[in-house]
Design a protein around this motif. Structure first.
Motif, short mmCIF file in Angstrom:
data_model
loop_
_atom_site.label_atom_id
_atom_site.label_comp_id
_atom_site.label_asym_id
_atom_site.label_seq_id
_atom_site.Cartn_x
_atom_site.Cartn_y
_atom_site.Cartn_z
N ILE A 4 -0.17 15.36 -5.32
CA ILE A 4 -0.34 14.85 -6.68
C ILE A 4 0.93 15.07 -7.50
O ILE A 4 1.37 14.20 -8.26
CB ILE A 4 -1.54 15.54 -7.38
N MET A 5 1.55 16.26 -7.33
CA MET A 5 2.78 16.55 -8.07
C MET A 5 3.89 15.57 -7.72
O MET A 5 4.59 15.05 -8.59
CB MET A 5 3.24 17.98 -7.76
N VAL A 6 4.06 15.31 -6.41
CA VAL A 6 5.13 14.40 -5.96
C VAL A 6 4.90 13.00 -6.53
O VAL A 6 5.83 12.35 -7.03
CB VAL A 6 5.19 14.38 -4.42
N ILE A 7 3.67 12.51 -6.45
CA ILE A 7 3.35 11.18 -6.97
C ILE A 7 3.61 11.12 -8.47
O ILE A 7 4.16 10.13 -9.00
CB ILE A 7 1.87 10.82 -6.66
N HIS A 8 3.24 12.18 -9.18
CA HIS A 8 3.43 12.24 -10.64
C HIS A 8 4.91 12.18 -10.99
O HIS A 8 5.31 11.45 -11.91
CB HIS A 8 2.80 13.52 -11.17
N TRP A 9 5.75 12.93 -10.28
CA TRP A 9 7.19 12.92 -10.57
C TRP A 9 7.79 11.53 -10.33
O TRP A 9 8.63 11.08 -11.10
CB TRP A 9 7.91 13.95 -9.70
N ILE A 10 7.38 10.90 -9.23
CA ILE A 10 7.90 9.56 -8.92
C ILE A 10 7.48 8.57 -10.00
O ILE A 10 8.27 7.71 -10.42
CB ILE A 10 7.41 9.11 -7.53
N ALA A 11 6.24 8.70 -10.47
CA ALA A 11 5.76 7.82 -11.55
C ALA A 11 6.55 8.04 -12.83
O ALA A 11 6.90 7.07 -13.53
CB ALA A 11 4.27 8.06 -11.79
N CYS A 12 6.85 9.29 -13.15
CA CYS A 12 7.64 9.58 -14.35
C CYS A 12 9.06 9.02 -14.21
O CYS A 12 9.64 8.51 -15.19
CB CYS A 12 7.70 11.09 -14.60
N GLY A 13 9.62 9.11 -12.98
CA GLY A 13 10.94 8.54 -12.74
C GLY A 13 10.95 7.04 -12.95
O GLY A 13 11.88 6.48 -13.56
N SER B 97 2.79 2.97 -14.00
CA SER B 97 3.83 3.66 -13.22
C SER B 97 3.20 4.43 -12.06
O SER B 97 3.73 4.44 -10.94
CB SER B 97 4.61 4.63 -14.12
N LEU B 98 2.07 5.06 -12.33
CA LEU B 98 1.36 5.81 -11.29
C LEU B 98 0.87 4.86 -10.19
O LEU B 98 0.95 5.17 -8.99
CB LEU B 98 0.19 6.56 -11.92
N TYR B 99 0.38 3.71 -10.62
CA TYR B 99 -0.09 2.69 -9.68
C TYR B 99 1.06 2.23 -8.78
O TYR B 99 0.92 2.11 -7.56
CB TYR B 99 -0.66 1.52 -10.47
N TRP B 100 2.25 2.00 -9.38
CA TRP B 100 3.41 1.59 -8.59
C TRP B 100 3.79 2.67 -7.59
O TRP B 100 4.10 2.40 -6.43
CB TRP B 100 4.60 1.30 -9.52
N ALA B 101 3.76 3.93 -8.03
CA ALA B 101 4.14 5.05 -7.16
C ALA B 101 3.20 5.15 -5.95
O ALA B 101 3.65 5.33 -4.81
CB ALA B 101 4.14 6.36 -7.94
N VAL B 102 1.91 5.01 -6.19
CA VAL B 102 0.93 5.14 -5.11
C VAL B 102 1.08 3.98 -4.11
O VAL B 102 1.10 4.19 -2.89
CB VAL B 102 -0.50 5.19 -5.67
N THR B 103 1.18 2.74 -4.62
CA THR B 103 1.29 1.59 -3.71
C THR B 103 2.59 1.62 -2.92
O THR B 103 2.63 1.19 -1.76
CB THR B 103 1.20 0.27 -4.50
N THR B 104 3.65 2.15 -3.52
CA THR B 104 4.94 2.23 -2.81
C THR B 104 4.92 3.34 -1.76
O THR B 104 5.37 3.14 -0.62
CB THR B 104 6.09 2.47 -3.81
#
Length: 432
Positions: free
Chosen positions: A152-161, A180-187
């Motif tokens: 969850i932390m890794v996904i959150h950081w990528i979404a913030c980026g 942004s979170l949606y983009w991070a998860v799908t990627t």
């Protein structure tokens, strides 16, 4: 409060390290979000920052205290390198500073940057992960939860980026963050629907390593979760495979159904009551003193299921378990004969026995978890009935000498056994 050299953590240590991990996890979510969206410090953030800093300061004090007692009181040389220890403790001290409270109190501009310094606490996540990897007896649920939180932390950081690369003029910060979170998860999961794509050079440069990282992270998480579940049940899986081999064996040699029932009953007993079909093999390489101690706890697991020991203290159970001797009997074999002196009592670990009077009448059939022979032992009389194995039996024997020592130390056990004996005699009289 990290001791990687230990093989097992106490309940208090597990709770405390879990509390530290939760504090780090919350910080790792809140600090990047506040920095990305330039949010104002809220009252709840001041309170949480104060509480989390207090937890870390307490832990730093504890680490200093532990090191002091080891060196000056017990004369132990610390296992960790001194320079490394001081480096880690310095990071812990810096991570303990309540940056939000200080920034708010002194009205510092750009306080979000100071908030990012709290991410130094992430060093504790790496140390906790190393601790979990070195402890074979850490609960499976705890490992899975920790792995889930790190993901969850890794996904959150990528979404913030992604939010920083593609800022929005919308006032609805929540909606933008969810996109942004949606983009991070799908990627990361390599699905990539294509509804949100990078349109700038920096966006493409950011996306490419995330795609590569996604393959690794996805495989890492799946592999670790699978390993945790398969490792935990590997012994039972082996036992089930053996049951399949036994079934094939029975069919090939046309074994009678009666004998098949006994064989499968015994294997089911091993599967349900023990970790493996031969627990002693696991501890065979240990010193004899440790083997005996572990065997005691293996026996305690058995006797806890016996009603007569249900309300006994841990100390009493341990004394009984330590004194037990295991013995096996074949179908039709006499365990007790009428007229013998009662020098021991028996506990049924597996199997069924018949209690037979002198005229050949079966007056009782006893099963797993029941005891017999205790009446003659307590009253110091001879046996008044035969006891014969109905099938293959595993019995645990407690001799008179050990029994006497135990009831002197634990009189409540004698009282409990007397009640069982009285009730059993009453039932037989009613049946007669």
């Amino acid at each position: 409060m990290i001791h990687i050299h230990k093989s097992k953590l106490s309940i208090n240590e597990l709770v405390w390290n879990g509390l530290i991990f939760i504090a780090v996890f919350l910080t790792a979510l809140e600090a990047p979000f506040s920095f990305t969206y330039k949010t104002n410090i809220q009252t709840w953030q001041l309170w949480s920052d104060s509480i989390i800093s207090t937890i870390f300061i307490t832990d730093v004090i504890y680490q200093f205290r532990e090191r002091y007692f080891k060196i000056h009181r017990h004369g132990q040389k610390p296992k960790s390198n001194g320079t490394l220890w001081w480096s880690l403790i310095t990071i812990d001290i810096m991570a303990s500073i309540p940056y939000d409270v200080i920034s708010y109190g002194f009205d510092l501009h750009g306080y979000q940057f100071f908030g990012l310094l709290r991410l130094l606490r992430l060093v504790r996540v790496a140390r906790l992960y190393a601790l979990m990897s070195n402890l074979a007896l850490v609960p499976k649920a705890l490992r899975v939860s920790m792995l889930f939180c790190v993901s969850i932390m890794v996904i959150h950081w990528i979404a913030c980026g992604w939010s920083m690369i593609h800022p929005t003029l919308e006032r609805d910060i929540t909606a933008h963050y969810i996109k942004s979170l949606y983009w991070a998860v799908t990627t990361l999961t390599t699905i990539g629907y294509g509804d949100i794509t990078p349109t700038t050079t920096i966006g493409r440069l950011y996306t490419m390593p995330i795609m590569v990282l996604g393959v690794g992270v996805y495989g890492f998480v799946i592999a670790n979760v699978t390993r945790l579940f398969t490792t935990a049940d590997r012994y039972k899986e082996k036992s089930k495979e053996r049951l399949g081999d036994v079934a094939t064996f029975m069919k090939y040699y046309n074994i009678p159904e009666r004998l098949q029932t006994q064989v499968f009953g015994y294997y089911n007993h091993l599967l349900n009551k023990r970790l493996t079909e031969n627990d002693t093999t696991i501890i065979a390489d240990l010193p004899l003193a440790l083997q005996h101690e572990l065997q005691t706890y293996m026996n305690m697991r058995l006797i806890r299921t016996v009603p007569v020991f249900k309300n006994c203290s841990h100390s009493c159970l341990k004394d009984v378990a330590r004194a037990l001797e295991q013995k096996s009997y074949s179908p039709g074999q006499n365990i007790i004969r009428i007229g013998e002196t009662g020098n021991e009592m028996f506990m049924i670990g597996h199997g069924t026995v018949d209690v037979i009077f002198s005229d050949g009448t079966v007056v009782a059939t006893l099963h797993e978890g029941q005891i017999f022979g205790e009446a003659a032992l307590m009253r110091e009389t001879t046996r008044n009935a035969d006891v014969r194995a109905q099938n293959y039996c595993d019995l645990y024997i407690l001799n008179k000498e050990d029994f006497t020592k135990i009831i002197i130390k634990h009189p409540d056990l004698l009282e409990s056994m007397q009640k069982v004996t009285t009730r059993r005699s009453s039932d037989r009289r009613k049946a007669a």
